[in-house]
Each structure stands twice: as C-alpha cells, then as structure tokens.
Design a protein around this motif. Structure first.
Motif, PDB file in Angstrom:
ATOM      1  N   PRO A 140      15.130 -22.246 -66.106  1.00 21.02           N
ATOM      2  CA  PRO A 140      14.157 -21.359 -65.444  1.00 21.02           C
ATOM      3  C   PRO A 140      14.293 -19.899 -65.872  1.00 21.02           C
ATOM      4  CG  PRO A 140      15.028 -22.924 -63.865  1.00 21.02           C
ATOM      5  CD  PRO A 140      15.813 -23.120 -65.133  1.00 21.02           C
ATOM      6  N   ALA A 141      15.524 -19.436 -66.060  1.00 18.88           N
ATOM      7  CA  ALA A 141      15.714 -18.043 -66.480  1.00 18.88           C
ATOM      8  C   ALA A 141      15.194 -17.825 -67.897  1.00 18.88           C
ATOM      9  CB  ALA A 141      17.195 -17.671 -66.402  1.00 18.88           C
ATOM     10  N   GLU A 142      15.494 -18.768 -68.801  1.00 18.14           N
ATOM     11  CA  GLU A 142      14.995 -18.653 -70.177  1.00 18.14           C
ATOM     12  C   GLU A 142      13.473 -18.722 -70.212  1.00 18.14           C
ATOM     13  OE1 GLU A 142      18.759 -20.786 -72.508  1.00 18.14           O
ATOM     14  OE2 GLU A 142      16.994 -21.955 -71.933  1.00 18.14           O
ATOM     15  N   ALA A 143      12.900 -19.636 -69.431  1.00 15.65           N
ATOM     16  CA  ALA A 143      11.445 -19.767 -69.389  1.00 15.65           C
ATOM     17  C   ALA A 143      10.806 -18.491 -68.857  1.00 15.65           C
ATOM     18  CB  ALA A 143      11.057 -20.962 -68.517  1.00 15.65           C
ATOM     19  N   MET A 144      11.393 -17.916 -67.818  1.00 16.18           N
ATOM     20  CA  MET A 144      10.859 -16.682 -67.258  1.00 16.18           C
ATOM     21  C   MET A 144      10.909 -15.548 -68.278  1.00 16.18           C
ATOM     22  SD  MET A 144       9.511 -14.978 -64.802  1.00 16.18           S
ATOM     23  CE  MET A 144       9.664 -15.991 -63.346  1.00 16.18           C
ATOM     24  N   LEU A 145      12.044 -15.422 -68.980  1.00 24.59           N
ATOM     25  CA  LEU A 145      12.187 -14.362 -69.971  1.00 24.59           C
ATOM     26  C   LEU A 145      11.155 -14.518 -71.081  1.00 24.59           C
ATOM     27  CD1 LEU A 145      13.719 -11.948 -71.139  1.00 24.59           C
ATOM     28  CD2 LEU A 145      15.284 -13.573 -72.230  1.00 24.59           C
ATOM     29  N   GLN A 146      11.008 -15.730 -71.611  1.00 20.28           N
ATOM     30  CA  GLN A 146      10.048 -15.952 -72.691  1.00 20.28           C
ATOM     31  C   GLN A 146       8.613 -15.758 -72.213  1.00 20.28           C
ATOM     32  OE1 GLN A 146      10.727 -19.402 -75.229  1.00 20.28           O
ATOM     33  NE2 GLN A 146      12.827 -19.534 -74.496  1.00 20.28           N
ATOM     34  N   THR A 147       8.326 -16.142 -70.982  1.00 23.10           N
ATOM     35  CA  THR A 147       6.980 -15.957 -70.432  1.00 23.10           C
ATOM     36  C   THR A 147       6.653 -14.473 -70.303  1.00 23.10           C
ATOM     37  OG1 THR A 147       7.085 -18.047 -69.223  1.00 23.10           O
ATOM     38  CG2 THR A 147       5.518 -16.416 -68.422  1.00 23.10           C
ATOM     39  N   VAL A 148       7.602 -13.702 -69.777  1.00 19.34           N
ATOM     40  CA  VAL A 148       7.383 -12.260 -69.609  1.00 19.34           C
ATOM     41  C   VAL A 148       7.228 -11.585 -70.964  1.00 19.34           C
ATOM     42  CG1 VAL A 148       8.463 -10.113 -68.846  1.00 19.34           C
ATOM     43  CG2 VAL A 148       8.512 -12.116 -67.368  1.00 19.34           C
ATOM     44  N   LEU A 149       8.101 -11.935 -71.925  1.00 20.39           N
ATOM     45  CA  LEU A 149       8.012 -11.327 -73.254  1.00 20.39           C
ATOM     46  C   LEU A 149       6.679 -11.647 -73.918  1.00 20.39           C
ATOM     47  CD1 LEU A 149      11.614 -11.836 -74.699  1.00 20.39           C
ATOM     48  CD2 LEU A 149      10.546  -9.715 -73.948  1.00 20.39           C
ATOM     49  N   ALA A 150       6.245 -12.899 -73.809  1.00 20.69           N
ATOM     50  CA  ALA A 150       4.955 -13.273 -74.402  1.00 20.69           C
ATOM     51  C   ALA A 150       3.823 -12.494 -73.754  1.00 20.69           C
ATOM     52  CB  ALA A 150       4.721 -14.776 -74.246  1.00 20.69           C
ATOM     53  N   GLY A 151       3.850 -12.372 -72.424  1.00 21.48           N
ATOM     54  CA  GLY A 151       2.807 -11.618 -71.731  1.00 21.48           C
ATOM     55  C   GLY A 151       2.771 -10.162 -72.152  1.00 21.48           C
ATOM     56  N   VAL A 152       3.949  -9.547 -72.266  1.00 24.70           N
ATOM     57  CA  VAL A 152       4.016  -8.131 -72.653  1.00 24.70           C
ATOM     58  C   VAL A 152       3.523  -7.935 -74.077  1.00 24.70           C
ATOM     59  CG1 VAL A 152       5.613  -6.235 -73.142  1.00 24.70           C
ATOM     60  CG2 VAL A 152       5.828  -7.524 -71.014  1.00 24.70           C
ATOM     61  N   LEU A 153       3.965  -8.795 -75.002  1.00 26.25           N
ATOM     62  CA  LEU A 153       3.564  -8.650 -76.400  1.00 26.25           C
ATOM     63  C   LEU A 153       2.068  -8.857 -76.581  1.00 26.25           C
ATOM     64  CD1 LEU A 153       6.520 -10.409 -78.248  1.00 26.25           C
ATOM     65  CD2 LEU A 153       6.018  -7.969 -78.153  1.00 26.25           C
ATOM     66  N   VAL A 154       1.518  -9.870 -75.928  1.00 23.77           N
ATOM     67  CA  VAL A 154       0.081 -10.119 -76.046  1.00 23.77           C
ATOM     68  C   VAL A 154      -0.714  -8.981 -75.408  1.00 23.77           C
ATOM     69  CG1 VAL A 154      -1.794 -11.639 -75.309  1.00 23.77           C
ATOM     70  CG2 VAL A 154       0.298 -12.619 -76.252  1.00 23.77           C
ATOM     71  N   ALA A 155      -0.254  -8.488 -74.255  1.00 27.90           N
ATOM     72  CA  ALA A 155      -0.937  -7.373 -73.599  1.00 27.90           C
ATOM     73  C   ALA A 155      -0.949  -6.145 -74.496  1.00 27.90           C
ATOM     74  CB  ALA A 155      -0.259  -7.053 -72.269  1.00 27.90           C
ATOM     75  N   GLN A 156       0.191  -5.857 -75.103  1.00 30.71           N
ATOM     76  CA  GLN A 156       0.271  -4.698 -75.983  1.00 30.71           C
ATOM     77  C   GLN A 156      -0.614  -4.880 -77.209  1.00 30.71           C
ATOM     78  OE1 GLN A 156       4.204  -3.847 -77.403  1.00 30.71           O
ATOM     79  NE2 GLN A 156       3.635  -1.902 -78.304  1.00 30.71           N
ATOM     80  N   GLY A 157      -0.589  -6.079 -77.792  1.00 34.46           N
ATOM     81  CA  GLY A 157      -1.422  -6.335 -78.967  1.00 34.46           C
ATOM     82  C   GLY A 157      -2.906  -6.226 -78.658  1.00 34.46           C
ATOM     83  N   ALA A 158      -3.341  -6.832 -77.553  1.00 37.33           N
ATOM     84  CA  ALA A 158      -4.759  -6.779 -77.185  1.00 37.33           C
ATOM     85  C   ALA A 158      -5.193  -5.346 -76.894  1.00 37.33           C
ATOM     86  CB  ALA A 158      -5.022  -7.672 -75.977  1.00 37.33           C
ATOM     87  N   GLY A 159      -4.360  -4.614 -76.149  1.00 34.41           N
ATOM     88  CA  GLY A 159      -4.685  -3.226 -75.851  1.00 34.41           C
ATOM     89  C   GLY A 159      -4.774  -2.373 -77.103  1.00 34.41           C
ATOM     90  N   THR A 160      -3.872  -2.616 -78.050  1.00 33.38           N
ATOM     91  CA  THR A 160      -3.878  -1.848 -79.298  1.00 33.38           C
ATOM     92  C   THR A 160      -5.127  -2.135 -80.111  1.00 33.38           C
ATOM     93  OG1 THR A 160      -1.457  -1.836 -79.354  1.00 33.38           O
ATOM     94  CG2 THR A 160      -2.603  -1.407 -81.426  1.00 33.38           C
ATOM     95  N   VAL A 161      -5.541  -3.398 -80.168  1.00 33.10           N
ATOM     96  CA  VAL A 161      -6.748  -3.753 -80.924  1.00 33.10           C
ATOM     97  C   VAL A 161      -7.965  -3.033 -80.347  1.00 33.10           C
ATOM     98  CG1 VAL A 161      -8.339  -5.638 -81.413  1.00 33.10           C
ATOM     99  CG2 VAL A 161      -5.899  -5.968 -81.762  1.00 33.10           C
ATOM    100  N   VAL A 162      -8.101  -3.039 -79.019  1.00 31.67           N
ATOM    101  CA  VAL A 162      -9.237  -2.361 -78.386  1.00 31.67           C
ATOM    102  C   VAL A 162      -9.161  -0.865 -78.638  1.00 31.67           C
ATOM    103  CG1 VAL A 162     -10.326  -1.826 -76.177  1.00 31.67           C
ATOM    104  CG2 VAL A 162      -9.509  -4.133 -76.630  1.00 31.67           C
ATOM    105  N   TRP A 163      -7.966  -0.290 -78.513  1.00 28.08           N
ATOM    106  CA  TRP A 163      -7.797   1.155 -78.718  1.00 28.08           C
ATOM    107  C   TRP A 163      -8.145   1.554 -80.142  1.00 28.08           C
ATOM    108  CZ3 TRP A 163      -4.409   4.277 -81.606  1.00 28.08           C
ATOM    109  CH2 TRP A 163      -4.407   5.630 -81.238  1.00 28.08           C
TER     110      TRP A 163
END
Length: 200
Positions: A140-163
């Motif tokens: 559960p801890a590994e899954a949570m870490l990977q889920t959060v990292l994926a969410g942050v990276l995708v959020a940053q990438g999507a925001g950068t593309v729009v910007w």
C-alpha cells in the motif's frame, strides 16, 4: 547633465484591465489570453493529475485482486551466496519450491528466497489465478507513492503544455501588434518628424 535626477519607471499593475486612452483592443485580448492560459493550466493540470492518479490506483487494485499469497516449501536448499552479475540484485537467490493450490493441484516452480534457506523451509510466494508464480504486488505504501508521483508528473506535464500553448498564442499576438505599430509609424512618422523639426 549632472543635476538631472534619474528617471523612475512606475509599473502599473493590471493596466490591460483598466480603461485608459493608450489601451488597445489587442491589449485586452492579450490580458484574456494570459488569464485563460493560467486558469486552463492550473485546472487542466489538476484534472489530468487526478485522472492519472485514479488510473494508477485502479491498476494497483486490479493487480492485488488478480494475485494471492500462497505458502510454499523449498524442495532443495537455497544457495548460500547470490549469483554474481545477475543484474538487479535484492540479496536473494532462486530456489525450487512446491505448493498446493486451493483446488488441490500441486505446483512446482522457482522462487526467490533468502540465501542458505534449508530444504523444507516454508516461504510465501505469489501466484495468479492459473497457479503461475508472479512478482508480489506493490505494498500500500509503494502504491500510494507511485500513484502520487504519477499524478504530480502528469499534472505538471499537462499544465506545462497548456502554458506553452498560451505563450505561443501570446507571442503571435505580440508579433502582429508590432507589425501594426510599424505600419502605423510609416504613416505617422513623417508627420511627427515634421512637427518636431526633424528632417523628413
């Protein structure tokens, strides 16, 4: 001149949103582009990050549902030292194991165990629905870490593309405005030089 005070520049915030005689239509359009770009970058990044995190969480949940832990017995003693040059090394060694599935079928395979484990030792292995050994699911801890990292990276990438898209649109608008200013100066410049006493 020695007695001339230095010129100060006063920055007027949000001048594109205020009514003034120097504001052009293109200034208002540029202000809206900047505002919409930031809103879309933030909201789009958040939504994309949440979607990616939800997808990762669903994938981890599905993986946990597809595998189950079984108790297996070593059929032979494990080697005392890991094999050198085997790539990724977690300190364990491969050894033959045997286990019985829920329907009574006996299975044999090789699993990673701690070095030096004697024959007859009980180890926990992970199997899928067909009885094939698989790697253990993420904790559960590994899954949570990977889920959060994926969410942050995708959020940053999507925001950068729009910007970046907004910046390109704004740059095109600025080039167009400079061209318009150049055209206008071709018409007004000679008159201005004549009024200021310059040579036309």
């Amino acid at each position: 001149m020695a007695g001339t005070p230095p010129m100060t520049v006063t920055r007027v915030r949000l001048w594109r949103w205020r009514r003034n005689p120097l504001r052009r239509h293109s200034d208002v359009v540029e202000a809206w582009i900047v505002l919409v770009t930031w809103i879309l970058a933030v909201l789009g990044g958040i939504l994309a990050g949440q979607a990616a995190a939800g997808s990762m969480d669903a994938a981890f949940s599905a993986r946990r549902a597809q595998v189950h832990a079984v108790s297996a017995v070593l059929t032979d003693g494990a080697a005392r030292t890991p094999t050198a040059g085997s790539g990724y090394d977690d300190g364990r060694v491969w050894a033959p194991v045997r286990w019985t599935s829920g329907n009574g079928a006996v299975h044999t395979d090789r699993a990673k165990v701690f070095p030096g484990a004697p024959a007859g030792s009980t180890v926990t292995v992970w199997a899928d629905g067909t009885g094939r050994l698989v790697s253990p699911p993420a904790t559960p801890a590994e899954a949570m870490l990977q889920t959060v990292l994926a969410g942050v990276l995708v959020a940053q990438g999507a925001g950068t593309v729009v910007w970046v898209g907004g910046r390109l649109v704004r740059a095109r608008l600025v080039r167009r405005r400079l061209t318009e200013w150049g055209e206008e100066w071709k018409r007004v410049g000679p008159e201005w030089r004549n009024l200021s006493g310059g040579r036309g």
